[in-house]
Scaffold this motif. Sequence first.
Motif, PDB file in Angstrom:
ATOM      1  N   PHE A   6      64.195 -15.055 -17.983  1.00 53.33           N
ATOM      2  CA  PHE A   6      62.930 -14.929 -18.703  1.00 53.33           C
ATOM      3  C   PHE A   6      62.623 -16.149 -19.564  1.00 53.33           C
ATOM      4  CE2 PHE A   6      64.452 -10.491 -18.085  1.00 53.33           C
ATOM      5  CZ  PHE A   6      63.560 -10.173 -17.065  1.00 53.33           C
ATOM      6  N   ASP A   7      63.609 -17.034 -19.734  1.00 51.81           N
ATOM      7  CA  ASP A   7      63.366 -18.296 -20.437  1.00 51.81           C
ATOM      8  C   ASP A   7      62.314 -19.135 -19.699  1.00 51.81           C
ATOM      9  OD1 ASP A   7      65.318 -17.534 -22.228  1.00 51.81           O
ATOM     10  OD2 ASP A   7      66.836 -18.943 -21.478  1.00 51.81           O
ATOM     11  N   ARG A   8      62.120 -18.859 -18.418  1.00 49.27           N
ATOM     12  CA  ARG A   8      61.132 -19.595 -17.620  1.00 49.27           C
ATOM     13  C   ARG A   8      59.692 -19.214 -17.975  1.00 49.27           C
ATOM     14  NH1 ARG A   8      65.039 -18.186 -13.436  1.00 49.27           N
ATOM     15  NH2 ARG A   8      66.050 -20.079 -12.702  1.00 49.27           N
ATOM     16  N   LEU A   9      59.512 -18.063 -18.602  1.00 53.00           N
ATOM     17  CA  LEU A   9      58.162 -17.620 -18.962  1.00 53.00           C
ATOM     18  C   LEU A   9      57.652 -18.428 -20.156  1.00 53.00           C
ATOM     19  CD1 LEU A   9      58.774 -13.784 -18.703  1.00 53.00           C
ATOM     20  CD2 LEU A   9      57.449 -15.193 -17.110  1.00 53.00           C
ATOM     21  N   PRO A  10      56.366 -18.743 -20.175  1.00 53.02           N
ATOM     22  CA  PRO A  10      55.837 -19.497 -21.311  1.00 53.02           C
ATOM     23  C   PRO A  10      55.825 -18.641 -22.581  1.00 53.02           C
ATOM     24  CG  PRO A  10      54.054 -18.806 -19.870  1.00 53.02           C
ATOM     25  CD  PRO A  10      55.338 -18.429 -19.171  1.00 53.02           C
TER      26      PRO A  10
END
Length: 180
Positions: free
Chosen positions: A36-40
Amino acid sequence: MKTVIVGCGRVGAELASTFDKAGHEVIILDLTPRAFDRLPSTFKGTALRGDGTDEDILRRAGAEDADIFIAMTEGDNRNVLAAQLAQEALGAKRVIAKINDPVRAKAYAELGIATLCRTGLMVDAMNAHLGFDPSGLPAMLAATGHHKTGAHAALGDAPDADAPEGAPGSDAAPRAAVEA
């Protein structure tokens, strides 16, 4: 529109962000909280840690009657099982499964699950860049048939040896994942 995405890899996260910006109610699931670190940081949807092939987890996540359900993990078997559950058990209206194997992508489409074949897309993109003719491999295939049973078993019986997606490559701020 309610949009459910299973798999928060690079493409899944980008799709979640795109649908979120368009005003969709977005629910994204992944087994790995760091995905979820990939989500802005602007993402307003719901990020849930959970197994997208588990019917109970999908129900608790709110996936029933989704307008759009997209299975984007690295595993063909996981994707087709999640898509089949969404279609047959959860009443999702539009279902797409990412399938890497072109032969299986065509077979699943013929059994009623729309498929996106990364192999066909990549080969044809490379061929276009180099000036070659399209490969003829499937890329995006609409569901052309219907799976005749209501069973919730995977359509393929090969073991799923696909590994989870690698470490996140995003510079987005870390986000807390909620257990489904």
